[in-house]
Design a protein around this motif. Structure first.
Motif, PDB file in Angstrom:
ATOM      1  N   ALA A 235       0.832  -1.205   0.000  1.00 39.55           N
ATOM      2  CA  ALA A 235       0.000   0.000   0.000  1.00 39.55           C
ATOM      3  C   ALA A 235       0.864   1.252   0.000  1.00 39.55           C
ATOM      4  O   ALA A 235       0.579   2.230  -0.711  1.00 39.55           O
ATOM      5  CB  ALA A 235      -0.927  -0.010   1.215  1.00 39.55           C
ATOM      6  N   GLU A 236       1.955   1.243   0.795  1.00 45.66           N
ATOM      7  CA  GLU A 236       2.859   2.396   0.828  1.00 45.66           C
ATOM      8  C   GLU A 236       3.513   2.619  -0.534  1.00 45.66           C
ATOM      9  O   GLU A 236       3.600   3.747  -1.017  1.00 45.66           O
ATOM     10  CB  GLU A 236       3.929   2.197   1.902  1.00 45.66           C
ATOM     11  CG  GLU A 236       3.395   2.271   3.317  1.00 45.66           C
ATOM     12  CD  GLU A 236       4.406   1.786   4.353  1.00 45.66           C
ATOM     13  OE1 GLU A 236       5.546   1.420   3.970  1.00 45.66           O
ATOM     14  OE2 GLU A 236       4.051   1.778   5.544  1.00 45.66           O
ATOM     15  N   LEU A 237       3.973   1.527  -1.153  1.00 45.05           N
ATOM     16  CA  LEU A 237       4.601   1.650  -2.469  1.00 45.05           C
ATOM     17  C   LEU A 237       3.603   2.133  -3.514  1.00 45.05           C
ATOM     18  O   LEU A 237       3.942   2.925  -4.396  1.00 45.05           O
ATOM     19  CB  LEU A 237       5.228   0.323  -2.890  1.00 45.05           C
ATOM     20  CG  LEU A 237       6.469  -0.096  -2.102  1.00 45.05           C
ATOM     21  CD1 LEU A 237       6.876  -1.511  -2.494  1.00 45.05           C
ATOM     22  CD2 LEU A 237       7.611   0.860  -2.307  1.00 45.05           C
ATOM     23  N   GLY A 238       2.368   1.642  -3.419  1.00 42.74           N
ATOM     24  CA  GLY A 238       1.326   2.107  -4.341  1.00 42.74           C
ATOM     25  C   GLY A 238       1.061   3.590  -4.182  1.00 42.74           C
ATOM     26  O   GLY A 238       0.901   4.317  -5.165  1.00 42.74           O
ATOM     27  N   ALA A 239       1.027   4.064  -2.927  1.00 46.82           N
ATOM     28  CA  ALA A 239       0.811   5.490  -2.678  1.00 46.82           C
ATOM     29  C   ALA A 239       1.979   6.312  -3.234  1.00 46.82           C
ATOM     30  O   ALA A 239       1.771   7.372  -3.845  1.00 46.82           O
ATOM     31  CB  ALA A 239       0.640   5.743  -1.188  1.00 46.82           C
ATOM     32  N   GLU A 240       3.211   5.822  -3.023  1.00 48.59           N
ATOM     33  CA  GLU A 240       4.380   6.521  -3.572  1.00 48.59           C
ATOM     34  C   GLU A 240       4.322   6.562  -5.095  1.00 48.59           C
ATOM     35  O   GLU A 240       4.632   7.583  -5.706  1.00 48.59           O
ATOM     36  CB  GLU A 240       5.674   5.833  -3.127  1.00 48.59           C
ATOM     37  CG  GLU A 240       6.067   6.119  -1.712  1.00 48.59           C
ATOM     38  CD  GLU A 240       7.379   5.448  -1.341  1.00 48.59           C
ATOM     39  OE1 GLU A 240       8.277   5.357  -2.204  1.00 48.59           O
ATOM     40  OE2 GLU A 240       7.485   5.001  -0.191  1.00 48.59           O
ATOM     41  N   LEU A 241       3.927   5.449  -5.705  1.00 47.57           N
ATOM     42  CA  LEU A 241       3.830   5.391  -7.164  1.00 47.57           C
ATOM     43  C   LEU A 241       2.799   6.383  -7.679  1.00 47.57           C
ATOM     44  O   LEU A 241       3.033   7.065  -8.685  1.00 47.57           O
ATOM     45  CB  LEU A 241       3.479   3.970  -7.611  1.00 47.57           C
ATOM     46  CG  LEU A 241       3.439   3.718  -9.111  1.00 47.57           C
ATOM     47  CD1 LEU A 241       4.804   3.996  -9.729  1.00 47.57           C
ATOM     48  CD2 LEU A 241       3.037   2.284  -9.386  1.00 47.57           C
ATOM     49  N   LYS A 242       1.671   6.509  -6.979  1.00 47.77           N
ATOM     50  CA  LYS A 242       0.661   7.493  -7.386  1.00 47.77           C
ATOM     51  C   LYS A 242       1.215   8.901  -7.299  1.00 47.77           C
ATOM     52  O   LYS A 242       0.952   9.736  -8.165  1.00 47.77           O
ATOM     53  CB  LYS A 242      -0.587   7.369  -6.510  1.00 47.77           C
ATOM     54  CG  LYS A 242      -1.451   6.187  -6.854  1.00 47.77           C
ATOM     55  CD  LYS A 242      -2.673   6.119  -5.964  1.00 47.77           C
ATOM     56  CE  LYS A 242      -3.490   4.878  -6.271  1.00 47.77           C
ATOM     57  NZ  LYS A 242      -4.635   4.751  -5.356  1.00 47.77           N
ATOM     58  N   LEU A 243       1.994   9.172  -6.240  1.00 47.53           N
ATOM     59  CA  LEU A 243       2.597  10.502  -6.101  1.00 47.53           C
ATOM     60  C   LEU A 243       3.575  10.775  -7.232  1.00 47.53           C
ATOM     61  O   LEU A 243       3.598  11.871  -7.802  1.00 47.53           O
ATOM     62  CB  LEU A 243       3.314  10.631  -4.750  1.00 47.53           C
ATOM     63  CG  LEU A 243       2.416  10.771  -3.531  1.00 47.53           C
ATOM     64  CD1 LEU A 243       3.260  10.759  -2.261  1.00 47.53           C
ATOM     65  CD2 LEU A 243       1.605  12.053  -3.614  1.00 47.53           C
ATOM     66  N   VAL A 244       4.395   9.774  -7.545  1.00 46.10           N
ATOM     67  CA  VAL A 244       5.374   9.949  -8.620  1.00 46.10           C
ATOM     68  C   VAL A 244       4.658  10.170  -9.949  1.00 46.10           C
ATOM     69  O   VAL A 244       5.027  11.048 -10.730  1.00 46.10           O
ATOM     70  CB  VAL A 244       6.316   8.720  -8.697  1.00 46.10           C
ATOM     71  CG1 VAL A 244       7.135   8.733  -9.968  1.00 46.10           C
ATOM     72  CG2 VAL A 244       7.227   8.687  -7.479  1.00 46.10           C
ATOM     73  N   ARG A 245       3.610   9.404 -10.185  1.00 47.99           N
ATOM     74  CA  ARG A 245       2.865   9.565 -11.441  1.00 47.99           C
ATOM     75  C   ARG A 245       2.167  10.916 -11.492  1.00 47.99           C
ATOM     76  O   ARG A 245       2.091  11.537 -12.545  1.00 47.99           O
ATOM     77  CB  ARG A 245       1.835   8.445 -11.598  1.00 47.99           C
ATOM     78  CG  ARG A 245       2.448   7.127 -11.976  1.00 47.99           C
ATOM     79  CD  ARG A 245       1.394   6.076 -12.149  1.00 47.99           C
ATOM     80  NE  ARG A 245       1.998   4.803 -12.530  1.00 47.99           N
ATOM     81  CZ  ARG A 245       1.394   3.645 -12.434  1.00 47.99           C
ATOM     82  NH1 ARG A 245       0.163   3.583 -11.971  1.00 47.99           N
ATOM     83  NH2 ARG A 245       2.003   2.535 -12.787  1.00 47.99           N
TER      84      ARG A 245
END
Length: 176
Positions: A88-98
């Motif tokens: 979930a943390e990595l998914g949130a980071e990926l959304k921020l990066v995108r």
């Protein structure tokens, strides 16, 4: 007083006597079996006590195995929960990066191929109309060339420009 017995009654009495003898023999056999069993009863009681001890030991081992299985299940569930949190943390980071990354440049109409420049930009190979059917356009520095009669020539030109162009796209320049 003398009682006369008929042959039928005598045969009936004889049969009843034989039946009584058979029943008596069966009862004696059963009595002998019970006596033998009673004599073996102390030995059987010892075997039963041993079996009870074994059963108790098996129950203890089963309870321990159940407890070990339960602790393993709890530990596994905790690890899975930790993995879920990490995902979930990595998914949130990926959304921020995108969300942070701007959309790439819009490619011109009739783009056939794209080449990455040294600076990270794009050069588009374009099919044009007319006698000179191909050209290229650098989407970073704005350089363009047209007039190639074959796709191979236009590809060579676009690839040469991409190998030399050091312009950095605006979105990349603002992040660094």
């Amino acid at each position: 007083m003398l009682k006369l017995i008929t042959a039928g009654a005598l045969a009936d009495l004889v049969q009843r006597a034989e039946t009584a003898e058979t029943s008596l023999a069966d009862a004696n056999r059963k009595l002998a079996d019970l006596t033998a069993r009673q004599e073996l009863a102390p030995e059987r009681e010892g075997e039963a006590a041993e079996l009870r001890k074994e059963l108790a030991a098996v129950n203890v081992r089963l309870r321990q195995r159940d407890a070990d299985g339960e602790s393993f299940r709890l530990e596994t569930n905790m690890r899975l929960a930790a993995c879920d949190r990490t995902i979930a943390e990595l998914g949130a980071e990926l959304k921020l990066v995108r969300a942070d990354r701007p959309a790439g440049p819009e490619l011109p109409e009739r783009t056939v191929l794209t080449f990455r420049t040294v600076g990270g930009g794009l050069v588009a190979l374009i099919a044009t109309s007319g006698p000179c059917n191909y050209g290229y356009q650098c989407l970073t520095c704005g350089d363009e060339a047209g007039g190639a009669y074959s796709m191979e020539n236009a590809r060579r030109w676009a690839n040469e420009h991409a190998a030399e162009c050091r312009a950095i796209p605006t979105a990349v320049a603002t992040r660094t």
